[in-house]
Design a protein around this motif. Structure first.
Motif, short mmCIF file in Angstrom:
data_model
loop_
_atom_site.label_atom_id
_atom_site.label_comp_id
_atom_site.label_asym_id
_atom_site.label_seq_id
_atom_site.Cartn_x
_atom_site.Cartn_y
_atom_site.Cartn_z
N HIS A 16 0.69 -1.50 0.16
CA HIS A 16 0.02 -0.08 -0.12
C HIS A 16 0.65 1.20 0.12
N CYS A 17 0.39 2.51 -0.24
CA CYS A 17 0.79 3.58 0.16
C CYS A 17 -0.05 4.67 0.52
N TYR A 18 0.23 5.62 0.98
CA TYR A 18 -0.63 6.74 1.57
C TYR A 18 0.39 8.00 1.37
N ALA A 19 -0.44 9.09 1.68
CA ALA A 19 0.38 10.49 1.89
C ALA A 19 0.48 11.02 3.34
N GLU A 20 1.27 12.02 3.56
CA GLU A 20 1.24 12.65 4.97
C GLU A 20 1.68 14.14 4.62
N PHE A 21 1.28 15.04 5.60
CA PHE A 21 1.60 16.33 5.38
C PHE A 21 2.14 16.92 6.26
N TYR A 22 2.59 18.30 6.41
CA TYR A 22 3.64 18.65 7.34
C TYR A 22 2.89 19.89 7.94
N MET A 23 2.82 20.37 9.00
CA MET A 23 2.21 21.42 9.96
C MET A 23 3.10 21.86 11.04
N GLU A 24 3.00 22.84 11.75
CA GLU A 24 3.80 23.30 12.61
C GLU A 24 2.75 23.98 13.57
N ASP A 25 3.19 23.85 15.05
CA ASP A 25 2.48 24.33 16.15
C ASP A 25 3.05 26.02 16.39
N ALA A 26 2.22 26.63 17.37
CA ALA A 26 2.72 27.85 18.02
C ALA A 26 3.95 28.22 18.16
N GLU A 27 4.55 26.99 18.55
CA GLU A 27 6.26 27.19 18.93
C GLU A 27 6.83 27.10 17.98
N GLY A 28 6.52 26.69 16.56
CA GLY A 28 7.27 26.43 15.35
C GLY A 28 7.78 24.82 15.44
N GLU A 29 7.36 23.93 16.23
CA GLU A 29 7.67 22.74 15.94
C GLU A 29 6.88 21.77 15.07
N GLY A 30 7.27 21.17 14.14
CA GLY A 30 6.52 20.62 13.01
C GLY A 30 6.50 19.09 13.44
#
Length: 330
Positions: free
Chosen positions: A249-263
Motif C-alpha cells: 500500500h501507500c498513502y500520503a502525509e503532510f507537514y504542519m507546525e504548532d505555535a512554537e514552530g515545532e513541526g
C-alpha cells in the motif's frame, strides 16, 4: 575488447514484506503521544544472484528495505552470506529510504551468490490529534530545508501542472470561504478540504500507478494516484507533503507546525476507511518520499528507490539472474 556495463532494474514489489537496519529518524517528527498500538514483524530480506548466462564480475546489488522512523523501529537480528559475497552494508538515501548494498567480486558461470539478512520490525498505529490541538497548527511560512524539499514537483507529482495549480487555487478559495460557528476555517481544516475533494471526486480503482495529473484527468486511481493528487494539491498551496510507501500500500502525509514552530507529519488514508491526520493500521514502512537519487543511477529521479543490480560481463556473457528476497518469517 570493449567492455560494456550491464544493468538490471527490477521494480520493488510493494506487495512483499521487507526488513531494515536501525537508523536515525529523518525529516520531521511524529508526536510520541500519537504513537499507539504496536505490531512486531520479522522479515528476511536480500538477494540471490546467479551467473546464468556466463561469468560476471564487479557485481553490486541494491535492495530496498524499510527504514527506522518515529513510528517504526528496526533491528537486524541475523545475517547469512555465501562465500561469494565480499561485503554487505546499509545506507540511507536522502529523503527517507534505506538500501542494503551487496558486493560480489566474481561469479563464474553457473554459480550463485546469496546475501540475506533478518530484521525485527516494530511498527505502530498513529492516532490523529485531538480537535482542540489542531486549532493552532499552521502551514510553515519558512520550512526548514529537510521539509521544504517536499514543496517541489517530483517525477509522478506534477504540482506545477497548470490544471492542478488551477484546481488547487480554486479549492483553497472554497475552503477559505467555508464558515462555521467558530468563524473562518483554520489551516488544518483547509488541508482537510483538499483531502475530502480527492476522496469525493477520484474513484478508487485498482491498476497501475498513475501520476497526479493522470489521476485528475481520469477521475479514478488506486492508492498511489489518490495520494499523488492530494500531495500535488498540497504542494501547489505551499503545504509540504510526501508519499509514504508501506507493505502492499501507500498513502500520503503532510507537514504542519504548532505555535512554537515545532513541526509534525500527519498521515492520511488514501483507500478504504477515511482517516485524516492518523493511520489506524500498523503497516511496515518501506520508504518516505517520492524524489530519490541513487549514486549508481546518475541523472535519474526516482519516485521509489527500487531494487537495482549492476554487473560487468566476462567475455561474451549475458546478464546475471537475480531473485530479490522479501518474506515474512513465521
Amino acid at each position: 575488447m570493449f567492455v560494456r556495463a550491464l544493468t538490471l532494474l527490477v521494480a520493488c514489489s510493494l506487495t512483499a514484506a521487507a526488513g531494515a537496519q536501525l537508523l536515525d529518524e529523518q525529516a520531521g517528527n511524529t508526536d510520541p503521544s500519537r504513537v499507539s498500538k504496536q505490531e512486531v514483524f520479522t522479515f528476511r530480506v536480500g538477494a540471490e544472484i546467479t551467473a546464468a548466462r556466463g561469468s560476471c564480475r564487479d557485481i553490486r546489488a541494491m535492495v530496498a528495505i524499510p527504514f527506522a522512523c518515529d513510528e517504526q523501529k528496526v533491528r537486524r537480528i541475523d545475517e547469512e552470506f555465501s562465500r561469494h559475497v565480499d561485503k554487505v552494508r546499509y545506507r540511507d538515501l536522502d529523503g527517507g529510504a534505506t538500501q542494503m548494498l551487496i558486493t560480489v567480486p566474481m561469479l563464474t558461470s553457473g554459480e550463485t551468490a546469496r546475501a540475506v539478512a533478518t530484521f525485527e520490525v516494530t511498527t505502530s498505529v498513529i492516532e490523529p490529534p485531538e480537535e482542540e490541538d489542531t486549532i493552532d497548527l499552521v502551514i510553515p511560512s519558512r520550512p526548514k530545508r529537510r521539509v521544504s524539499k517536499y514543496l517541489s514537483a517530483s517525477p509522478m507529482i506534477e504540482s506545477r501542472d497548470g490544471k492542478i495549480r488551477s484546481l488547487a487555487r480554486e479549492l483553497w478559495r472554497e475552503a477559505e470561504s467555508e464558515a462555521s460557528e467558530d468563524g473562518a476555517p483554520n489551516d488544518w481544516q483547509k488541508v482537510e478540504y483538499l483531502y475530502d475533494y480527492v476522496l469525493d471526486n477520484i474513484q478508487y480503482s485498482e491498476g497501475t500507478d498513475k501520476s497526479a495529473a493522470n489521476t485528475l484527468r481520469d477521475g479514478k486511481a488506486d492508492c498511489f494516484g489518490r495520494s499523488a493528487l492530494f500531495i500535488a494539491l498540497c504542494r501547489a498551496n505551499k503545504v509540504p507533503a510526501r508519499v509514504v510507501w508501506v507493505d502492499q500500500h501507500c498513502y500520503a502525509e503532510f507537514y504542519m507546525e504548532d505555535a512554537e514552530g515545532e513541526g509534525q507529519w500527519f498521515p492520511i488514508e488514501s483507500a478504504g476507511t477515511r482517516s485524516f491526520g492518523g493511520m489506524p493500521i500498523a503497516r511496515t514502512i518501506l520508504q518516505k518520499g517520492d524524489n530519490f537519487q541513487v549514486p549508481e543511477r546518475r541523472g535519474e529521479k526516482l519516485f521509489y528507490a527500487s531494487d537495482y543490480l549492476i554487473a560487468l560481463p566476462v567475455g561474451n556473457s549475458g546478464k546475471p539472474k537475480v531473485k530479490y528476497i522479501r518474506e515474512v518469517v513465521e
